[in-house]
Design a protein around this motif. Structure first.
Motif, PDB file in Angstrom:
ATOM      1  N   ALA A   1      13.866  -5.169  16.818  1.00 59.29           N
ATOM      2  CA  ALA A   1      14.880  -4.150  16.492  1.00 59.29           C
ATOM      3  C   ALA A   1      14.233  -2.764  16.431  1.00 59.29           C
ATOM      4  N   GLU A   2      13.044  -2.688  15.856  1.00 57.56           N
ATOM      5  CA  GLU A   2      12.365  -1.392  15.760  1.00 57.56           C
ATOM      6  C   GLU A   2      11.906  -0.883  17.125  1.00 57.56           C
ATOM      7  N   ARG A   3      11.659  -1.803  18.036  1.00 54.22           N
ATOM      8  CA  ARG A   3      11.316  -1.402  19.405  1.00 54.22           C
ATOM      9  C   ARG A   3      12.539  -0.767  20.086  1.00 54.22           C
TER      10      ARG A   3
ATOM     11  N   ASP B   1      12.523  -8.012  13.196  1.00 52.38           N
ATOM     12  CA  ASP B   1      12.282  -6.643  12.733  1.00 52.38           C
ATOM     13  C   ASP B   1      11.510  -5.854  13.793  1.00 52.38           C
ATOM     14  N   GLU B   2      10.514  -6.507  14.364  1.00 61.43           N
ATOM     15  CA  GLU B   2       9.681  -5.866  15.387  1.00 61.43           C
ATOM     16  C   GLU B   2      10.519  -5.519  16.628  1.00 61.43           C
TER      17      GLU B   2
ATOM     18  N   TYR C   1      20.157   1.869  19.753  1.00 57.68           N
ATOM     19  CA  TYR C   1      20.490   1.201  18.494  1.00 57.68           C
ATOM     20  C   TYR C   1      20.432  -0.315  18.627  1.00 57.68           C
TER      21      TYR C   1
ATOM     22  N   ARG D   1      14.869   0.848  18.567  1.00 55.69           N
ATOM     23  CA  ARG D   1      14.999   2.175  17.958  1.00 55.69           C
ATOM     24  C   ARG D   1      13.966   3.145  18.530  1.00 55.69           C
ATOM     25  N   ALA D   2      12.780   2.623  18.812  1.00 57.15           N
ATOM     26  CA  ALA D   2      11.736   3.478  19.392  1.00 57.15           C
ATOM     27  C   ALA D   2      12.122   3.956  20.782  1.00 57.15           C
TER      28      ALA D   2
END
Lengths: 159, 165
Positions: free
Chosen positions: A70-72, A67-68, A79, A74-75
């Motif tokens: 994948a969110e990086r 999760d961490e 994608y 996105r940041a």
């Protein structure tokens, strides 16, 4: 005065190598989580309780990690990849089939952790080159965890 | 440190000299480099196995040496033998014939046993399970790369003979 947040270098956001690298460690981590979960379910033998519990802690930690990562991605305005087929193909990690001896589950997971460490090290170094300290910090944190887990797994195999 | 999965695991070509995985040869070198990890006799056997794996002449002899070493050393070097085991399973196959004139079937090997005869028996049983009647069975172990090269040479010879006609 610009109102845009400028925490991450523009070079990092534009560099597809870093995004590809982050997506690779995302796939690696997901594949390792799946293998660890499999080992948690199917391990048998005199060390069952210890290994069952240890594998549970490890796949839970990996679940937070994916999760961490994948969110990086996105940041960085890109994608994250997903889907079991895509993740497995991207990771290219050798799967094992149950039943295995309890030591073989541990050995197979060691080999999988080593693959993640190799790819994560490249991500860390690339993020450093691009001055993306946030991605680098995340990669360092993940490396610390994988190396600690590797030490524990290797210790189990020592006679 | 190279840790990528061996290409042979996915059916791609992989030779000891160019393998990206932790090849058996590399693992043997690591074992030999650790002081006091093996006796002189075991070091000789490891060197014999290394020679067999680099030459790829006799898969049978390579498996026999591996089984001997595994019995003696696996409990002390479990991970090293796990890596070697996986490498051998990817690079060596059994060629099974139900009788001497029957076509050859390729069977993957599983090194769960500590003796080569048990591996042979397992491969024959798997062929039986696939419905192949074993009249006078023949089973030989071979390096996957050697089979691939032999097939490529046979194919090239066929193409040459067709074009010459």
């Amino acid at each position: 005065m610009s109102t845009a947040t400028k925490t991450t270098s523009v070079a990092a956001k534009k560099d597809t190598r870093l995004i590809d690298s982050l997506n690779l460690v995302l796939a690696d981590s997901y594949a390792l989580m799946s293998l660890t979960h499999l080992a948690h379910w199917n391990v048998e033998g005199d060390q069952f309780f210890g290994l069952h519990k240890a594998f549970e802690e490890q796949y839970e930690s990996l679940f937070e990690a994916v999760d961490e990562i994948a969110e990086r991605v996105r940041a960085l305005d890109s994608y994250a990849i997903g889907g079991l087929g895509t993740l497995a193909k991207t990771a290219g990690m050798e799967e094992f089939k149950s039943p295995l001896a309890q030591k073989d589950y541990v050995a197979a997971l060691i080999v999988a952790h080593e693959k993640v460490i190799t790819d994560m090290t490249q991500t860390r170094d690339l993020a450093g080159q691009l001055n993306d300290l946030e991605s680098q910090d995340m990669a360092i944190g993940r490396l610390q965890w994988h190396e600690k887990t590797l030490w524990m797994l290797k210790s189990f195999l020592k006679r | 440190m190279k840790n990528e999965t061996c290409p042979a695991a996915f059916g791609a070509e992989c030779l000891p000299a160019t393998c990206h995985g932790r090849c058996a040869i590399e693992v043997i070198d690591e074992l030999l480099s650790q002081r006091k990890s093996v006796t002189g006799e075991q070091a000789d056997l490891l060197l014999d196995l290394r020679w067999q794996l680099s030459r790829q002449d006799s898969a049978e002899e390579a498996l026999r040496l591996f089984a001997t070493l595994r019995l003696q050393l696996e409990s002390f070097h479990y991970l090293a033998f796990f890596r070697m085991r996986r490498w051998l399973e990817h690079h060596i196959v059994a060629q099974v014939q139900s009788c001497p004139v029957a076509p050859v079937h390729i069977c993957a090997i599983k090194l769960d046993s500590y003796c080569i005869e048990a591996v042979r028996r397992h491969c024959l049983c798997r062929s039986l399970e696939k419905g192949t009647p074993l009249l006078a069975p023949r089973l030989t172990f071979a390096f996957r790369e050697n089979i691939r090269h032999a097939r490529a040479i046979a194919q090239a010879k066929t193409q040459l003979s067709v074009s010459s006609h």
